[in-house]
Design a protein around this motif. Sequence first.
Motif, PDB file in Angstrom:
ATOM      1  N   GLN A   1      35.682  50.654  43.885  1.00 43.95           N
ATOM      2  CA  GLN A   1      35.465  49.444  43.591  1.00 43.95           C
ATOM      3  C   GLN A   1      37.779  49.383  43.263  1.00 43.95           C
ATOM      4  O   GLN A   1      38.153  48.333  42.690  1.00 43.95           O
ATOM      5  CB  GLN A   1      35.217  49.455  42.216  1.00 43.95           C
ATOM      6  CG  GLN A   1      35.688  48.783  40.930  1.00 43.95           C
ATOM      7  CD  GLN A   1      35.055  46.883  41.079  1.00 43.95           C
ATOM      8  OE1 GLN A   1      33.521  47.699  42.321  1.00 43.95           O
ATOM      9  NE2 GLN A   1      35.212  46.348  40.489  1.00 43.95           N
ATOM     10  N   ARG A   2      38.284  50.365  42.960  1.00 43.46           N
ATOM     11  CA  ARG A   2      39.398  50.170  42.204  1.00 43.46           C
ATOM     12  C   ARG A   2      40.168  49.849  43.178  1.00 43.46           C
ATOM     13  O   ARG A   2      40.801  49.143  43.682  1.00 43.46           O
ATOM     14  CB  ARG A   2      40.000  51.693  41.710  1.00 43.46           C
ATOM     15  CG  ARG A   2      41.583  52.370  42.236  1.00 43.46           C
ATOM     16  CD  ARG A   2      41.731  53.176  41.303  1.00 43.46           C
ATOM     17  NE  ARG A   2      41.634  53.873  42.316  1.00 43.46           N
ATOM     18  CZ  ARG A   2      41.482  55.046  42.402  1.00 43.46           C
ATOM     19  NH1 ARG A   2      41.949  56.220  41.150  1.00 43.46           N
ATOM     20  NH2 ARG A   2      40.817  56.285  43.359  1.00 43.46           N
TER      21      ARG A   2
ATOM     22  N   GLU B   1      38.805  48.566  46.016  1.00 40.28           N
ATOM     23  CA  GLU B   1      38.608  46.738  46.419  1.00 40.28           C
ATOM     24  C   GLU B   1      39.766  45.829  45.762  1.00 40.28           C
ATOM     25  O   GLU B   1      39.588  44.757  45.866  1.00 40.28           O
ATOM     26  CB  GLU B   1      37.271  46.781  46.473  1.00 40.28           C
ATOM     27  CG  GLU B   1      36.579  47.203  47.540  1.00 40.28           C
ATOM     28  CD  GLU B   1      35.322  46.024  47.964  1.00 40.28           C
ATOM     29  OE1 GLU B   1      34.613  45.936  46.791  1.00 40.28           O
ATOM     30  OE2 GLU B   1      35.050  46.127  48.515  1.00 40.28           O
ATOM     31  N   VAL B   2      40.070  45.920  43.730  1.00 38.61           N
ATOM     32  CA  VAL B   2      40.502  45.043  43.450  1.00 38.61           C
ATOM     33  C   VAL B   2      41.980  45.637  43.460  1.00 38.61           C
ATOM     34  O   VAL B   2      42.836  44.666  43.897  1.00 38.61           O
ATOM     35  CB  VAL B   2      40.020  45.377  41.613  1.00 38.61           C
ATOM     36  CG1 VAL B   2      41.592  44.810  40.889  1.00 38.61           C
ATOM     37  CG2 VAL B   2      39.007  45.550  41.943  1.00 38.61           C
TER      38      VAL B   2
ATOM     39  N   ASP C   1      39.611  41.848  45.008  1.00 38.51           N
ATOM     40  CA  ASP C   1      38.243  41.113  45.004  1.00 38.51           C
ATOM     41  C   ASP C   1      37.904  41.934  43.583  1.00 38.51           C
ATOM     42  O   ASP C   1      37.133  43.383  43.734  1.00 38.51           O
ATOM     43  CB  ASP C   1      37.205  42.080  46.395  1.00 38.51           C
ATOM     44  CG  ASP C   1      35.920  41.422  46.342  1.00 38.51           C
ATOM     45  OD1 ASP C   1      35.402  41.173  45.104  1.00 38.51           O
ATOM     46  OD2 ASP C   1      35.211  42.004  47.239  1.00 38.51           O
ATOM     47  N   ARG C   2      37.401  41.394  42.675  1.00 38.36           N
ATOM     48  CA  ARG C   2      36.569  41.348  41.501  1.00 38.36           C
ATOM     49  C   ARG C   2      35.205  41.893  41.873  1.00 38.36           C
ATOM     50  O   ARG C   2      34.711  41.353  40.252  1.00 38.36           O
ATOM     51  CB  ARG C   2      37.471  41.167  40.141  1.00 38.36           C
ATOM     52  CG  ARG C   2      39.448  41.509  40.046  1.00 38.36           C
ATOM     53  CD  ARG C   2      39.075  40.521  38.939  1.00 38.36           C
ATOM     54  NE  ARG C   2      41.118  40.938  39.192  1.00 38.36           N
ATOM     55  CZ  ARG C   2      41.339  41.386  38.686  1.00 38.36           C
ATOM     56  NH1 ARG C   2      41.321  42.960  38.211  1.00 38.36           N
ATOM     57  NH2 ARG C   2      43.321  41.933  38.756  1.00 38.36           N
TER      58      ARG C   2
ATOM     59  N   ALA D   1      32.941  47.909  37.279  1.00 38.17           N
ATOM     60  CA  ALA D   1      34.772  47.835  36.641  1.00 38.17           C
ATOM     61  C   ALA D   1      34.310  49.008  35.233  1.00 38.17           C
ATOM     62  O   ALA D   1      33.547  49.108  34.992  1.00 38.17           O
ATOM     63  CB  ALA D   1      34.348  46.461  36.364  1.00 38.17           C
TER      64      ALA D   1
END
Length: 128
Positions: free
Chosen positions: A62-63, A65-66, A71-72, A77
């Motif tokens: 996730q990190r 990607e952001v 991308d969120r 998160a």
Amino acid sequence: MHRLNGLKRIAVVMMAGILLSISAAAISGSMVVEGSKAAGMKDCVAPTMDMRRNHMDYLKHQRDEVVHQGDRSDKFALADCVSCHASKDKQGHPVPVNAKDQFCDSCHDYTAVNITCFQCHRKVPEEK
Ligand code: HEC
Ligand code: HEC
Ligand code: HEC
């Protein structure tokens, strides 16, 4: 001689029973903290067993990607983990999710993981 063997057998069976109940507790016992939003819920953002095993990879993914793709849209998160898993003290103040015996510390303590994420990320839910 016969009698001793019998006692040994019993001791072995009892030991096995104790080990089994310990591992069963480790598997079924939830680490979710009382007073957190999660305590009243049935599921995490993914099946619990999956989260137990893979949350570190989901968080890192996730990190990336952001930070790299902006991308969120993903569901992992860190702020959401905190808002659902942080508990409150008797005065109703939020307790840092990584404080001793709190959710993110509960397993890391004995797995010797020391996560530094909360040097930068909020460790209590955002005030509403
Ligand atoms: C909306 C609430 C909610 C959010 C957001 C949430 N969780 Fe959970 N989580 C839960 C609940 C409820 C459980 C326990 C389910 C159960 O008991 O089977 C749980 C279980 C877990 C477990 C397993 C705990 C155990 O006892 O083995 C881990 C690890 C976990 N969550 C990590 C995370 C992480 C990391 C995030 C953020 C990416 C996150 N959770 C986001 C509600 C949430
Ligand atoms: C040196 C500061 C710093 C540290 C330490 C750090 N992060 Fe981050 N992290 C950031 C910044 C800055 C962003 C980008 C913020 C944004 O754009 O929303 C980010 C974004 C993220 C995101 C995506 C956005 C979100 O809120 O979900 C995740 C997931 C994440 N970090 C997880 C972690 C995890 C897990 C650790 C610990 C292993 C960690 N971070 C440690 C600074 C840090
Ligand atoms: C059910 C037990 C459990 C809970 C609860 C838990 N973790 Fe973990 N966590 C682990 C285990 C086990 C590892 C992996 C240890 C290893 O790789 O040796 C780990 C590893 C991590 C890592 C990777 C550390 C690294 O340096 O690679 C991060 C990041 C992480 N957890 C974040 C969290 C956050 C944030 C929470 C609270 C929202 C949380 N964890 C709650 C068990 C848990």
